[in-house]
Enzyme design. Structure first.
Site: not given
Ligand code: CAA
Length: 257
Positions: A65, A108, A111, A131
């Site tokens: 998400a 998400g 999911e 999460e």
């Molecule tokens: N939401 C918003 N933006 C996101 C995102 C997310 N879930 N995942 C990645 N992005 C964005 C980053 O912020 C980044 O944007 P900027 O260039 O503007 O900074 C861009 O995508 C590229 O990401 P990274 O630079 O972080 O890329 P990476 O290759 O270094 O890392 C990754 C990849 C490990 C997937 C890392 O992006 C990450 O950890 N993302 C979040 C994963 C996460 O926590 N997901 C769960 C979200 S909460 C949820 O889903 C609740 C639910 O149950 C529904």
């Protein structure tokens, strides 16, 4: 006109929905939610479509998400808007949905993949419910669907530590049905979609309905449900055609009727 995804219908009878927010690794914001559920509803109602495929990019199916979109919402806003409830529309889609996952399927993203009916992984796929690292828990069904897919031990491990698992571990655990080399994922998925679309659509829809019923009911009720639906197939042209074709040693010509 969609901004966060593309929809392509194929004459073979499937439609390909491609998540397309590359700068955010296909993070699922409200716009994506609306576009996915609208596209799915339209495709479900379209008689030229028998199977829906959803995919992302090679790097990310979806990284979760959209954290930036939700980071400042209050409890009252989350509760009043029933944040994430819109995703429930995916489970109302009656035609089979195939998820073709390459790269990150986190939070998400994992999911959404688990809401689908066939889950295919490229050898680069990574699944996780991270999460907990954000101080929350899965909110789109992860604690429920992951547990049903992989069992309590691995679901607890993944949701409490937030660790990701690779495609091989996901296949061993029963989360995905096949692993496909990343550069062949789309072509192989299209072949599988074509194969399923070539079956009798009433029958594929009944398979989906019957298997999904097993998660909601007792074994004896589920078996009764399956048997009644099996009986119902004898009202279709495709049952007569499928069985006649077998007896006549020829390919069936299903008409979805
Ligand atoms: N939401 C918003 N933006 C996101 C995102 C997310 N879930 N995942 C990645 N992005 C964005 C980053 O912020 C980044 O944007 P900027 O260039 O503007 O900074 C861009 O995508 C590229 O990401 P990274 O630079 O972080 O890329 P990476 O290759 O270094 O890392 C990754 C990849 C490990 C997937 C890392 O992006 C990450 O950890 N993302 C979040 C994963 C996460 O926590 N997901 C769960 C979200 S909460 C949820 O889903 C609740 C639910 O149950 C529904």
């Amino acid at each position: 006109m969609t901004e966060t995804l593309r929809v392509d219908r194929d004459p073979a009878g499937y439609a390909l929905v491609t998540l397309d927010r590359p700068k955010a690794l296909n993070a699922l914001n409200l716009q994506t939610l609306n576009e996915v559920v609208t596209a799915f509803a339209e495709l479900d109602a379209d008689p030229s479509v028998s199977v829906i495929v959803i995919t992302g990019s090679e790097k990310a199916f979806a990284a979760g998400a959209d954290i930036k979109e939700m980071k400042d919402i209050t409890f009252s806003e989350a509760y009043a808007s029933d944040w994430f409830a819109g995703w429930d529309a995916v489970k109302r889609v009656r035609k089979p949905i195939i998820a073709a996952v390459s790269g990150f399927a986190l939070g998400g993203g994992c999911e959404l993949a688990m809401m689908c009916d066939i889950l295919l992984a490229s050898d680069t796929a990574k699944f996780g419910q991270p999460e907990i690292k954000l101080g929350v828990l899965p909110g789109m069904g992860g604690s429920q669907r992951l547990t049903r897919a992989v069992g309590k031990a691995k679901a607890m491990d993944m949701c409490l530590t937030g660790r990701t698992i690779d495609a091989e571990e996901a296949e061993r655990a029963g989360l995905v049905s096949r692993i496909i080399p990343a550069d062949e994922l789309l072509d192989e998925t299209k072949k599988i979609a074509t194969e399923v679309a070539g079956m009798s659509t009433p029958a594929t829809m009944m398979v989906k309905e019957s298997i999904n019923r097993s998660f909601e009911t007792s074994l004896s009720e589920g078996i009764l449900f399956e048997r009644r639906v099996f009986h119902a197939t004898f009202a279709t042209h495709d049952q007569s055609e499928g069985m006649a074709a077998f007896a006549e040693k020829r390919k069936p010509n299903f008409t979805d009727s």
